[in-house]
Design a protein around this motif. Sequence first.
Motif, PDB file in Angstrom:
ATOM      1  N   THR A 101       4.044  10.357  -5.300  1.00 10.95           N
ATOM      2  CA  THR A 101       4.705   9.291  -4.557  1.00 10.95           C
ATOM      3  C   THR A 101       5.986   8.848  -5.259  1.00 10.95           C
ATOM      4  O   THR A 101       6.308   9.291  -6.368  1.00 10.95           O
ATOM      5  N   ALA A 102       6.686   7.920  -4.626  1.00 14.17           N
ATOM      6  CA  ALA A 102       7.867   7.336  -5.262  1.00 14.17           C
ATOM      7  C   ALA A 102       7.484   6.646  -6.566  1.00 14.17           C
ATOM      8  O   ALA A 102       8.262   6.638  -7.530  1.00 14.17           O
ATOM      9  N   THR A 103       6.290   6.074  -6.618  1.00 12.28           N
ATOM     10  CA  THR A 103       5.822   5.441  -7.854  1.00 12.28           C
ATOM     11  C   THR A 103       5.543   6.493  -8.914  1.00 12.28           C
ATOM     12  O   THR A 103       5.878   6.315 -10.094  1.00 12.28           O
ATOM     13  N   ALA A 104       4.931   7.603  -8.520  1.00 12.71           N
ATOM     14  CA  ALA A 104       4.670   8.679  -9.480  1.00 12.71           C
ATOM     15  C   ALA A 104       5.970   9.207 -10.078  1.00 12.71           C
ATOM     16  O   ALA A 104       6.030   9.560 -11.265  1.00 12.71           O
ATOM     17  N   ARG A 105       7.044   9.231  -9.284  1.00 11.66           N
ATOM     18  CA  ARG A 105       8.325   9.724  -9.795  1.00 11.66           C
ATOM     19  C   ARG A 105       8.934   8.802 -10.844  1.00 11.66           C
ATOM     20  O   ARG A 105       9.821   9.213 -11.599  1.00 11.66           O
ATOM     21  N   LEU A 106       8.473   7.581 -10.912  1.00  7.54           N
ATOM     22  CA  LEU A 106       8.962   6.664 -11.939  1.00  7.54           C
ATOM     23  C   LEU A 106       8.562   7.120 -13.342  1.00  7.54           C
ATOM     24  O   LEU A 106       9.077   6.605 -14.334  1.00  7.54           O
ATOM     25  N   THR A 107       7.640   8.074 -13.428  1.00 10.20           N
ATOM     26  CA  THR A 107       7.205   8.584 -14.738  1.00 10.20           C
ATOM     27  C   THR A 107       8.055   9.751 -15.218  1.00 10.20           C
ATOM     28  O   THR A 107       7.860  10.235 -16.339  1.00 10.20           O
ATOM     29  N   HIS A 158       2.226  11.365 -14.663  1.00  5.68           N
ATOM     30  CA  HIS A 158       1.578  11.309 -13.360  1.00  5.68           C
ATOM     31  C   HIS A 158       0.311  12.147 -13.427  1.00  5.68           C
ATOM     32  O   HIS A 158       0.354  13.344 -13.720  1.00  5.68           O
ATOM     33  N   VAL A 159      -0.821  11.520 -13.173  1.00  3.46           N
ATOM     34  CA  VAL A 159      -2.120  12.185 -13.154  1.00  3.46           C
ATOM     35  C   VAL A 159      -2.526  12.354 -11.694  1.00  3.46           C
ATOM     36  O   VAL A 159      -2.579  11.367 -10.951  1.00  3.46           O
ATOM     37  N   GLN A 160      -2.822  13.587 -11.280  1.00  2.00           N
ATOM     38  CA  GLN A 160      -2.998  13.908  -9.859  1.00  2.00           C
ATOM     39  C   GLN A 160      -4.408  14.451  -9.584  1.00  2.00           C
ATOM     40  O   GLN A 160      -4.592  15.635  -9.339  1.00  2.00           O
ATOM     41  N   LEU A 165       4.329   4.549 -18.760  1.00  2.00           N
ATOM     42  CA  LEU A 165       3.906   4.296 -17.386  1.00  2.00           C
ATOM     43  C   LEU A 165       3.017   5.452 -16.936  1.00  2.00           C
ATOM     44  O   LEU A 165       3.440   6.615 -16.926  1.00  2.00           O
ATOM     45  N   VAL A 166       1.787   5.132 -16.568  1.00  2.00           N
ATOM     46  CA  VAL A 166       0.825   6.151 -16.136  1.00  2.00           C
ATOM     47  C   VAL A 166       0.451   5.870 -14.685  1.00  2.00           C
ATOM     48  O   VAL A 166      -0.008   4.767 -14.362  1.00  2.00           O
ATOM     49  N   VAL A 167       0.646   6.825 -13.811  1.00  2.00           N
ATOM     50  CA  VAL A 167       0.355   6.679 -12.386  1.00  2.00           C
ATOM     51  C   VAL A 167      -0.709   7.692 -11.993  1.00  2.00           C
ATOM     52  O   VAL A 167      -0.522   8.903 -12.173  1.00  2.00           O
ATOM     53  N   VAL A 168      -1.833   7.201 -11.477  1.00  2.00           N
ATOM     54  CA  VAL A 168      -2.913   8.063 -11.012  1.00  2.00           C
ATOM     55  C   VAL A 168      -2.897   8.058  -9.490  1.00  2.00           C
ATOM     56  O   VAL A 168      -3.137   7.019  -8.861  1.00  2.00           O
ATOM     57  N   ASP A 169      -2.587   9.194  -8.895  1.00  2.00           N
ATOM     58  CA  ASP A 169      -2.486   9.278  -7.436  1.00  2.00           C
ATOM     59  C   ASP A 169      -2.539  10.745  -7.031  1.00  2.00           C
ATOM     60  O   ASP A 169      -1.887  11.581  -7.676  1.00  2.00           O
ATOM     61  N   PRO A 170      -3.305  11.104  -5.988  1.00  2.00           N
ATOM     62  CA  PRO A 170      -3.338  12.505  -5.541  1.00  2.00           C
ATOM     63  C   PRO A 170      -1.990  13.001  -5.031  1.00  2.00           C
ATOM     64  O   PRO A 170      -1.759  14.205  -4.973  1.00  2.00           O
TER      65      PRO A 170
END
Length: 703
Positions: free
Chosen positions: A206-212, A219-221, A198-203
């Motif tokens: 977030t709660a979604t980024a924590r799923l990684t 999490h790519v920030q 699971l790859v989440v790109v977000d500055p």
Amino acid sequence: MTRPAPTHCPYCALQCAMTLTPTDAADAATPPVTVAGRDFPTNRGGLCKKGWTSAELLRAPSRLGAPLLRGADGAFHEASWDEALDHVAAALRGIRATDGADAIGVFGGGGLTNEKAYLLGKFARLAVGTSRIDYNGRYCMSSAAAAGNRAFGVDRGLPFPLEDLDGASTVLLLGTNVAETMPPFIGHLTGAQAAGGLVVVDPRRTATARLTDDGRGIHVQPAPGTDLALLLGLTHIVIAERLIDAEYISSRTVGFESVRRSVASWWPERVQSVTGVAALTLRRLARRLASGEDTYILTGRGVEQHVDGTDTATAAINLALLLGLPGRPGSGYGTLTGQGNGQGGREHGQKCDQLPGYRKIVDPEARAHVARVWGVEPETIPGPGLPAVQLLQALGSPGGVRALLVHGSNLVVSSPNVTAVREGLAALDLLVVCDFFLSETAALADVVLPITQWAEEEGTMTSLEGRVIRRRRAISPPAGVRDELWILAELARRLECTATFDTDPEAVFEELRLASEGGIADYSGIDYAMLDRGEAAFWPYPRGSAGTPRLFAEAFAHDDGRARLVAVTVRESARPLAGAGELTLVTGRLLEHYQSGAQTRRVPELDEAAPEALASMHPSTAERLGIADGELVELANARGTVRCRARLTADIRPDSVFLPFHYGDEQTANLLTSDAVDPISSMPEFKTNVVRIERFTEAGVPA
């Protein structure tokens, strides 16, 4: 005996299935229905806290129960329906006679049922005769839609059923916080999490980024506003390292060479200098995306609500095409529609350049087809109008819009550059708002018309998957409110329009089927009976077919069957950069609230959990500015000022500040956002604006 009604949640485009059971409660404080989750492929019986509490709005004390007319004293007074509609129709006739039909504007919403969206477009063009119609989906899906149409020849948010994600080992989420915006969605990500993909790109973290966390992904920030550079860099890597699917590119796409040349200068170290994402991370991510056949790339508003949003979404599509994902079993590209009927709402005539079936209003064949269904000559249908931001900029201006009818939108919270929108609304001769409550926009109106809520009406919606579903009535509406189909029919009659305006939702849907037949979004093979039997209905669903759960298996929607790889570039002047003493403002949603908050802020449980806007900033940033957690701060730029409390969190980059956009009055985040728009989609720049922040005392003066 009461009968449970199987229906769907009134909020986001996940359209979670629920069952409503009437309670026959006499106590006004008790909701008239109970809510239970219902098993369905998207939510599997689950609901978020907004869905569980949705029934509380049906008999909320603040609900409107009669039409309101603003009197000479400036106050609202209750009126009969005949009085209110006669007043509106007389004013519209007068404006049309003196200034022409285009002096009347219509503004719709992505929460309207398919039937309402369809009839609203027909009403604007035939009963009023105006081209000045658009809707708030322009703020939501327009960049993704433009990119999808350009690349694939069709715009359907997810061109595959959501269940397909269950088998993925890699899912890239770009600019979407699904854990808070549509929580049941995350059940479809467990396979990717288990595979560490699971790859989440977000500055923001977030709660979604924590799923990684815990090895479930990465999490790519990146720095806000640099998503396009990030995607160009990933595309550079997959080409340079020969990770592309050459056979797929050769047989199913055109434009590879132009894209290859356009990304040649975006080597990883350069991308690192722009985005802040390490070159090693970029290479690792590119290799992960190319490592198997069960990979999905999904985008959301975080990468799309920009003046270069269409190009950014296009870059994501380019990457997916180079990897051979769209149309391949077990893989794909999609974009996550936000509003409840954001998909269906953009297909059947609310958009300024569109006719039902996702037909182009400038296409003579499309105009002729719809004219036959409507029983008019093609030349009587107006041509293209103005996209939402330009429409609002024309309010009250010389030769512009003098009257505006608003359906399903809270303009003075959800629109960019709110101060200018407020001024435009104040300059109108007539503002008519249909709503459940006295929203911030309704409070400015000359006429407010109270309407039914979701549990009191029949109709259809189209989910983020392109699945057409049934909304069913569980209870009767209060005596003083009316359905918008009835309102449009009554106004059309008073405007002496001879076209048919049915008030029965099924009859309207039958007409919609005919109007959409042969179009991109063809609903002609769908009817209420099949939906009531529980049959899955994914458009396009031509008459006599079985529908299309998965697009692009054989061909794309362009005439030659090939997808378009489109070269895009970073425009350095796309948006202003934060200077000394400034921060980049990022806006978004909270778990507890939905859109402008006009509904969820009236649910006690949700309001108590998130009663006010908080400006989230990094502790190091707050220390530099002399701001403590919980202190009152002022965020300001040339467009406006927001006053709220500070929230310190390490989940945001030090160069940024986050504001939720659910609040009104002086906490309206869109007081600060720009109404500059994407040149292709007309999407405004919601996500990255520049602000200054300083402390304020409780008395409201600089500290």
